[in-house]
Scaffold this active site. Structure first.
Site, PDB file in Angstrom:
ATOM      1  N   ASP A  62       0.844  -1.194   0.000  1.00 20.65           N
ATOM      2  CA  ASP A  62       0.000   0.000   0.000  1.00 20.65           C
ATOM      3  C   ASP A  62       0.879   1.244   0.000  1.00 20.65           C
ATOM      4  OD1 ASP A  62      -2.242   1.921   1.317  1.00 20.65           O
ATOM      5  OD2 ASP A  62      -3.158   0.112   0.488  1.00 20.65           O
ATOM      6  N   HIS A  93      -3.138   5.938   4.397  1.00 22.79           N
ATOM      7  CA  HIS A  93      -3.959   4.827   3.891  1.00 22.79           C
ATOM      8  C   HIS A  93      -3.407   3.485   4.362  1.00 22.79           C
ATOM      9  CE1 HIS A  93      -5.702   2.179   0.666  1.00 22.79           C
ATOM     10  NE2 HIS A  93      -6.740   2.963   0.851  1.00 22.79           N
ATOM     11  N   SER A 149     -11.079  -0.808   0.500  1.00 21.22           N
ATOM     12  CA  SER A 149      -9.708  -0.816   1.013  1.00 21.22           C
ATOM     13  C   SER A 149      -9.657  -1.308   2.447  1.00 21.22           C
ATOM     14  CB  SER A 149      -9.113   0.600   0.982  1.00 21.22           C
ATOM     15  OG  SER A 149      -8.679   0.957  -0.294  1.00 21.22           O
TER      16      SER A 149
END
Length: 474
Positions: free
Chosen positions: A163, A200, A410
């Site tokens: 990621d 994230h 996600s």
């Protein structure tokens, strides 16, 4: 309405890849991004055949000079792919659809696809975001909350998160005290404002650690560059991630691209073949386009040869009763897990940091849902939407002081990955694929997604969340 945010993100990603001419397709529905004027092929005999076939077709029917069709660069290592230029990338017309049609007859005879678009692979909250993060007070608990299992380095399940990198102060968040990996390259701009999608990977790691505390989580910043990379490069980056520390028990991947091709991405052929021969389980996000178009690599879960090694994950809405408005759906999505308004760490706890919203909310759900979804609440105006008739005004800024609430497939993905890891710990199961199969077999819960009853995973420590809808002035 749904493509609006996709178009806004197209400009953002195009700026992050300034040397790559990008376009979107397949039409105004804007399903995916790809490299203009270039097709992706397997290196070797197939590349030579495609190059010759397209050159012959173009010079005879479209008046291009032979040099407009040629291979670009050497074979990309173990991925076994190469790019072929099929026209002038600076020209007004995108020649990729014509090139793909030129080899279609040969594909039918050979029984396999010979060429494909060179898609932009992006984090699954990027090209069509579920939403952007919302600040949460430090006094709020994580959701999912931390499971009772304890961390034991001798038995911990190895999980690789591919990621964006970890924020610098991630260890200040207790659940991430022993998480390792790559640092986020740049967290803020010159004004000290968080870049879009910073945190994230940290948020994903926090969700995973809450669901499965007995895990050794490594976060690799493979998608640090605005969360976007060309398909031709993505396979090599995945190989690089697993080669650094060896193949883990589980890979949590919240990235991909939509594509109507039924056999996957040519750029990931090599990686998926090696994955199949390992014991690793790939848990992959289904994407946030609100569509049934396969999102790869999650959609490999529907191909028989990869069914046991890929688990595709869609998102449930905040109350857990049905699918989130943004989640992709269809028979290729194996399971759904909570993915709307989850709470985890966006930053550590050392310094509050500002964030300016990039997208505006809508008056009604962009996917047609009739519940108070994140398309509408909480209200904000974003930079990329400024000047649009439906928004206008100055973009909204907030301060993050550790935790955030965020939505997207996600984040449903690390919930599912964490439940597989937790089952491995609870049953002392060494095979993650067997653990995933056992988890799905034991999951008797269902949720309604686009009219279908589908398998659902809801962690014991997850709490349904009600949307806070602002009162309408009298």
């Amino acid at each position: 309405m749904a493509p609006q945010r996709f178009h806004e993100q197209f400009e953002h990603i195009r700026r992050s890849l300034p040397d790559v001419p990008l376009t979107m397709g397949p039409d105004e529905s804007a399903g995916y991004f790809y490299e203009k004027g270039v097709v992706l092929v397997r290196d070797g005999e197939e590349a030579r055949f495609v190059e010759d076939a397209v050159r012959t077709h173009f010079t005879e029917t479209r008046g291009l000079v032979p040099d407009h069709v040629r291979r670009l660069g050497p074979q990309a290592g173990r991925t076994g792919v190469t790019r072929i230029r099929v026209g002038d990338p600076d020209g007004a017309e995108d020649t990729v659809p014509h090139a793909l049609r030129a080899v279609r007859g040969a594909e039918d005879r050979r029984g396999r696809r010979l060429a494909g678009r060179n898609h932009v692979v992006h984090i699954a909250v990027n090209a069509c975001p579920g939403d952007e993060p919302v600040p949460v007070a430090r006094t709020e608990p994580a959701n999912p909350g931390a499971a009772e299992d304890s961390y034991d380095p001798a038995t911990a399940v190895g999980v690789l998160v591919v990621d964006t990198g970890l924020v610098h102060d991630h260890r200040s968040y207790p659940l991430l005290a022993h998480t390792t990996g790559d640092a986020q390259l740049t967290e803020t701009d010159d004004d000290g404002v968080l870049h879009q999608y910073v945190g994230h990977g940290t948020f994903i790691a926090g969700v995973l650690a809450a669901v499965a505390p007995n895990t050794d989580i490594t976060v690799r910043g493979t998608l640090n560059d605005a969360g976007a990379v060309l398909e031709s490069e993505f396979g090599a980056l995945l190989f690089e991630a697993v080669d650094r520390d060896g193949w883990p028990d589980i890979i949590s991947l919240s990235a991909g691209t939509p594509s109507p091709d039924a056999d996957g991405l040519i750029g990931l052929d090599g990686f998926l073949r090696e994955l199949r021969d390992q014991r690793t389980l790939l848990v992959a996000a289904a994407g946030n386009n609100g569509s049934d178009t396969p999102f790869w690599p999650a959609a490999y879960a529907a191909l028989p040869e990869y069914a046991d090694c890929v688990l595709s994950v869609g998102a449930l809405r905040a109350d857990g009763a049905s699918g989130a408005c943004f989640t992709n759906h269809g028979p290729w999505v194996r399971v759904h897990a909570p993915g709307e308004r989850l709470t985890s760490a966006l930053t550590g706890f050392t310094t509050p940091v500002p964030y300016v919203y990039q997208h505006s909310t809508y008056d009604s759900c962009r996917f047609g849902a009739d519940y108070p979804c994140t398309c509408r609440y909480p209200r904000h105006t974003g930079v990329l939407s400024e000047g649009r008739e439906s928004t206008g005004g100055k973009p909204d800024q907030v301060m993050f002081d550790g935790l955030a609430q965020w939505s997207g497939t996600s984040f449903a993905t690390p919930v599912a990955a964490g439940l597989v890891a937790a089952r491995m710990s609870a049953y002392r199961e060494r095979d993650p694929r067997a653990a995933a199969a056992g988890l799905l077999a034991a999951a008797g819960e269902r949720a309604e997604v686009r009219g279908a009853q589908v398998p659902a995973l809801r962690p014991p420590t997850w709490r349904p969340v009600a949307a806070v809808v602002p009162a309408v002035p009298a």
